[in-house]
Design a protein around this motif. Structure first.
Motif, short mmCIF file in Angstrom:
data_model
loop_
_atom_site.label_atom_id
_atom_site.label_comp_id
_atom_site.label_asym_id
_atom_site.label_seq_id
_atom_site.Cartn_x
_atom_site.Cartn_y
_atom_site.Cartn_z
N GLY A 69 32.01 90.58 39.09
CA GLY A 69 33.36 90.22 39.56
C GLY A 69 33.72 88.79 39.22
O GLY A 69 34.85 88.50 38.80
N GLY A 70 32.75 87.88 39.39
CA GLY A 70 33.02 86.48 39.06
C GLY A 70 33.27 86.28 37.58
O GLY A 70 34.13 85.49 37.18
N SER A 71 32.53 87.01 36.73
CA SER A 71 32.74 86.85 35.28
C SER A 71 34.09 87.41 34.86
O SER A 71 34.77 86.81 34.02
N VAL A 72 34.48 88.55 35.41
CA VAL A 72 35.80 89.12 35.08
C VAL A 72 36.90 88.16 35.53
O VAL A 72 37.88 87.92 34.81
N LEU A 73 36.73 87.59 36.72
CA LEU A 73 37.72 86.64 37.21
C LEU A 73 37.77 85.39 36.33
O LEU A 73 38.85 84.89 35.98
N ALA A 74 36.59 84.88 35.95
CA ALA A 74 36.55 83.67 35.12
C ALA A 74 37.19 83.91 33.76
O ALA A 74 37.97 83.09 33.26
N VAL A 75 36.88 85.06 33.12
CA VAL A 75 37.48 85.37 31.82
C VAL A 75 38.98 85.57 31.97
O VAL A 75 39.78 85.16 31.12
#
Length: 195
Positions: A24-30
């Motif tokens: 979830g954090g990676s999708v949000l960051a991207v």
């Protein structure tokens, strides 16, 4: 066994939480414009996680759908097993006894169960007695199953249980009350051939 289940439960929850947090954090960051590494599953904020080509790649293969269904069925069974293990009533490992001097003593739950079951099993007409402690260390609860011989009056067996084994268990645990659920069952005898 309960300590093992508790440990497995915590490890699985921690792993699931970590995986969800990282994904979830990676999708949000991207999505917010951070450029991901070249090996990551999506490239930018306008990229989809599964393209049409990836999503339909194995659809025409004969083994694809049975494997997908089998994997999902195994995951469902594991999730149900986990849910049952978490929700199941656990045995009370120990009972905290107030000794009256400001200190406390610990009584093993299994020892109290065995002593109570042995005393209940000695009652007239009781073929078998099983006792299980649940609840909290400071407020134990008991679940008792009695298998009664056909000639026994259930009320007399219940009176003997409450006045004897349960009263002794309550005083041994130093508890003001010991809420108890009692299940009575008759013992079935096999028919004998008379000649």
């Amino acid at each position: 066994m309960t300590a093992v289940l508790r440990t497995v439960n915590r490890v699985l929850l921690a792993l699931a939480g970590l995986v969800l947090l990282v994904l979830g954090g990676s999708v949000l960051a991207v999505g917010l414009g951070v450029s991901p590494p070249s090996w990551w599953i999506h490239d930018g904020p306008h990229d989809v996680l599964l393209s049409d080509a990836r999503r339909t790649r194995w659809r025409d293969s004969g083994w694809w759908w049975p494997v997908v269904i089998a994997v999902l069925a195994v995951l469902l069974l594991l999730a149900l097993w986990w849910l049952v293990a978490v929700l199941r009533r656990r045995r009370l490992a120990e009972v905290l006894v107030d000794t009256g001097d400001g200190e406390g003593a610990v009584l093993r739950g299994r020892a109290l169960e065995d002593a109570c079951a042995e005393e209940a099993g000695r009652l007239d007409g009781v073929a078998r007695a099983d006792v299980r402690l649940t609840g909290r260390r400071t407020a134990p609860r008991a679940r008792v199953r009695l298998k009664l011989e056909p000639h026994v009056d259930p009320g007399a067996a219940l009176d003997g249980l409450t006045g004897g084994a349960l009263a002794h268990a309550r005083s041994s645990a130093g508890a003001d009350a010991l809420p108890t659920e009692v299940r009575l069952k008759g013992v079935g005898h096999r028919a004998e051939r008379v000649t």
